[in-house]
Scaffold this active site. Structure first.
Site, PDB file in Angstrom:
ATOM      1  N   ASP A  12       0.838  -1.192   0.000  1.00 50.54           N
ATOM      2  CA  ASP A  12       0.000   0.000   0.000  1.00 50.54           C
ATOM      3  C   ASP A  12       0.884   1.259   0.000  1.00 50.54           C
ATOM      4  O   ASP A  12       2.061   1.179   0.350  1.00 50.54           O
ATOM      5  CB  ASP A  12      -0.893  -0.052   1.255  1.00 50.54           C
ATOM      6  CG  ASP A  12      -1.688   1.218   1.464  1.00 50.54           C
ATOM      7  OD1 ASP A  12      -2.429   1.609   0.550  1.00 50.54           O
ATOM      8  OD2 ASP A  12      -1.560   1.828   2.543  1.00 50.54           O
ATOM      9  N   ASP A  14      -0.283   5.147   0.958  1.00 48.38           N
ATOM     10  CA  ASP A  14      -0.532   6.105   2.044  1.00 48.38           C
ATOM     11  C   ASP A  14      -0.614   5.395   3.391  1.00 48.38           C
ATOM     12  O   ASP A  14      -1.447   4.511   3.578  1.00 48.38           O
ATOM     13  CB  ASP A  14      -1.837   6.864   1.799  1.00 48.38           C
ATOM     14  CG  ASP A  14      -1.799   7.680   0.520  1.00 48.38           C
ATOM     15  OD1 ASP A  14      -0.769   8.314   0.266  1.00 48.38           O
ATOM     16  OD2 ASP A  14      -2.790   7.678  -0.226  1.00 48.38           O
ATOM     17  N   ASP A 175      -1.721  -0.936   6.110  1.00 46.80           N
ATOM     18  CA  ASP A 175      -1.794  -0.229   7.390  1.00 46.80           C
ATOM     19  C   ASP A 175      -3.202  -0.072   7.923  1.00 46.80           C
ATOM     20  O   ASP A 175      -3.386   0.451   9.026  1.00 46.80           O
ATOM     21  CB  ASP A 175      -1.171   1.170   7.244  1.00 46.80           C
ATOM     22  CG  ASP A 175      -2.013   2.067   6.346  1.00 46.80           C
ATOM     23  OD1 ASP A 175      -2.509   3.112   6.817  1.00 46.80           O
ATOM     24  OD2 ASP A 175      -2.207   1.731   5.166  1.00 46.80           O
TER      25      ASP A 175
END
Length: 222
Positions: A12, A14, A175
């Site tokens: 991922d 961001d 995240d």
């Protein structure tokens, strides 16, 4: 610590590779000024990112994580935000500590790497290139590459198919809860970063296979 042995690792952007909140928060606050509203500030915006720009604009207009937004307001605000973010994609954003070390390790070990994000391609490619990590990835799946994005499993399943690798031999590094949900649905294993954007919730509560504090720790579990 659990050991993983994937053939493909999808990562991922961001909240995992890049702390993009400083730029996003700047754009949100400039948008608020353009709409004759009070700015929110970086701390507030930090809880809102991770589901793509349209969602961020909705949250900026309502001040809520999930609320129905006035269509007229949104139609006015969205193009303003896009214009702002197009010239502020990577002005204030930076790689998290340990990212370069982690990527170098993965590359040295011969893992196939891809990037999967809900950020639109027009913003994803510049930020990866500006921060010097674009060349690590054999595939970049952005939020508008396919008809669905995370938490739908489609971007991960598409990635596994692209590299002709069984989903059971794939790992997602993310995240947020949407990374965990997408991974479970796709049959990927999932490691989450402790520092990312999960709307203020502890990512441990989403039950990923492992939570680490830095990508430099990947050498201890792969």
């Amino acid at each position: 610590m659990k050991n993983f042995n994937p053939k493909l690792i999808m990562i991922d952007v961001d909240g995992t590779l890049v702390d993009s909140v400083p730029d996003l928060a700047y754009c949100v606050d400039e948008l608020m000024k353009a709409m004759n509203r009070a700015p929110w500030g970086e701390a507030k915006v930090r809880h809102w990112v991770g589901n793509g720009v349209p969602k961020l604009v909705e949250r900026s207009l309502t001040g809520e994580l999930e609320a129905s937004v006035n269509k007229q307001d949104f139609d006015k605000a969205y193009p303003i935000f896009l214009e702002l973010y197009s010239v502020n994609t990577s002005v204030r954003s930076c790689l998290y500590s340990g990212v370069k070390e982690g990527l170098d390790y993965l590359k040295q070990q011969g893992y196939i790497l891809g990037c999967v994000t809900n950020k639109a391609e027009q913003f994803t490619l510049p930020i990866l290139k500006d921060l010097g990590i674009f060349d690590y990835f054999g595939l970049v799946v952005s939020g508008d590459t396919l008809v669905k994005k995370k938490p739908d499993p489609l971007p991960l399943l598409h990635s596994a198919e692209f590299f002709n690798i069984n989903p059971q031999d794939c790992l997602m590094l993310g995240d947020s809860i949407s990374d965990v949900v997408a991974s479970r649905a796709a049959g990927f294993e999932v490691i989450c970063m402790s520092y990312g954007y999960n709307h203020g919730e502890d990512i441990q509560n989403a039950n990923p296979d492992l939570v680490i504090d830095s990508m430099a720790e990947l050498k201890d579990c792969l």
